[in-house]
Design an enzyme around this catalytic site. Structure first.
Site, PDB file in Angstrom:
ATOM      1  CB  THR A  73      55.430 -17.522  12.141  1.00 58.48           C
ATOM      2  OG1 THR A  73      54.819 -18.523  12.989  1.00 58.48           O
ATOM      3  CG2 THR A  73      54.271 -16.951  11.219  1.00 58.48           C
ATOM      4  CG  ASN A 100      50.956  -9.560  14.635  1.00 60.24           C
ATOM      5  OD1 ASN A 100      50.486 -10.670  14.228  1.00 60.24           O
ATOM      6  ND2 ASN A 100      52.144  -9.533  15.007  1.00 60.24           N
ATOM      7  CE1 TYR A 143      47.964 -18.136  20.228  1.00 55.28           C
ATOM      8  CE2 TYR A 143      46.674 -19.847  19.030  1.00 55.28           C
ATOM      9  CZ  TYR A 143      47.479 -18.866  18.963  1.00 55.28           C
ATOM     10  OH  TYR A 143      47.377 -17.888  17.681  1.00 55.28           O
ATOM     11  CE  LYS A 195      45.760 -15.215  19.187  1.00 60.72           C
ATOM     12  NZ  LYS A 195      46.035 -13.747  18.909  1.00 60.72           N
ATOM     13  CG  ASP A 219      58.380  -6.982  18.655  1.00 64.23           C
ATOM     14  OD1 ASP A 219      57.787  -7.658  17.795  1.00 64.23           O
ATOM     15  OD2 ASP A 219      58.927  -7.956  19.427  1.00 64.23           O
TER      16      ASP A 219
END
Length: 260
Positions: free
Chosen positions: A202, A102, A167, A171, A49
């Site tokens: 989230t 991810n 975005y 994707k 991360d």
């Protein structure tokens, strides 16, 4: 998953027992939920991360529960950082069995408000970063003649949405990369699949605010947001040998959104 519901120890006979799994974006959200789920299934974890402090906290928690964890902070948009991540994984554990690609950013912008810089940053993380993660993890898997990659796509890769001019296309890259790499790596023993989450509870989604969340939740036939643990379960299935005859698939985890 609440603190009280988390197992105190790792599994001694899980679905991915002793598999070495690299998980990017592991400090929060779906990445963290996947790390926690993989720990309960006996995996050895390499967590990556950009946020060193949060990453160390997750790694410390899982280590305390008996999981073998290596934490590597870095930027997946940096080729040098991705190479270092995979090299350290191999140096520590000897191999890479699973990659969960991810890490990503979720900007909200329509065409008028989107800037070229926002486009470049999003594509650098969500597109270039996923490509680099797959490239260098797959190189290690090919040496062993086996491996499993799971990429994080989105419903935004399949359905046009307002405010997703940046975005959404990023994707599309995730889903396209999944399908093309699945064919490219099939004869080398490496499977490549993806999950396409809907609206998941989230920290990134929480930034949308109550009104924004209520609007997108209403678009999901099941009438609620998904939980990170539900996405982690789908990721686990695709990464495990239970999905040994599945490659090139993009599995919706979306409360029925794409069925409409």
């Amino acid at each position: 998953m609440s603190e009280h519901s988390r197992p105190n120890t790792v599994s001694t006979g899980g679905r991915i027992q002793d598999k070495v799994a690299v998980i990017t974006g592991a400090a929060s959200g779906m990445g963290r939920a996947t790390a926690e789920r993989f720990a309960t299934e006996g995996a050895k974890l390499v967590l990556a991360d950009l946020d060193q402090e949060k990453l160390d906290a997750v790694a410390g928690e899982l280590t305390a529960r008996g999981c073998d964890v290596l934490a590597v902070a870095g930027d997946i948009a940096s080729e040098a950082d991705v190479q270092r991540l995979m090299n350290e994984a191999v140096r520590h554990f000897g191999r890479i069995d699973i990659l969960i690609a991810n890490a990503g950013v979720i900007p909200e912008a329509d065409l008028a408000s989107a800037t070229a810089d926002l486009w470049d940053h999003t594509m650098a993380v969500d597109g270039r970063g996923m490509f680099l993660s797959c490239k260098y993890a797959a190189a290690e898997m090919v040496k062993a003649g086996k491996g499993a990659i799971v990429c994080l796509s989105s419903i935004s890769a399949f359905a046009g949405q307002k405010g997703q001019a940046v975005y959404g296309p990023a994707k599309f890259v995730a889903s396209g990369l999944t399908k093309h790499l699945a064919i490219d790596l099939a004869d080398k023993g490496v499977r490549v699949n993806a999950v396409a989450p809907g609206t998941i509870d989230t920290p990134a989604v929480a930034k949308m605010g109550k009104e924004g969340i209520e609007k997108v939740v209403s678009m999901h036939p099941l009438g609620r947001m998904g939980r990170p643990e539900e996405v982690a379960s789908a990721i686990l299935f695709l990464a495990s040998d239970e999905a040994s005859f599945i490659t090139g698939a993009v599995l919706p985890v979306d409360g029925g959104y794409l069925a409409q």
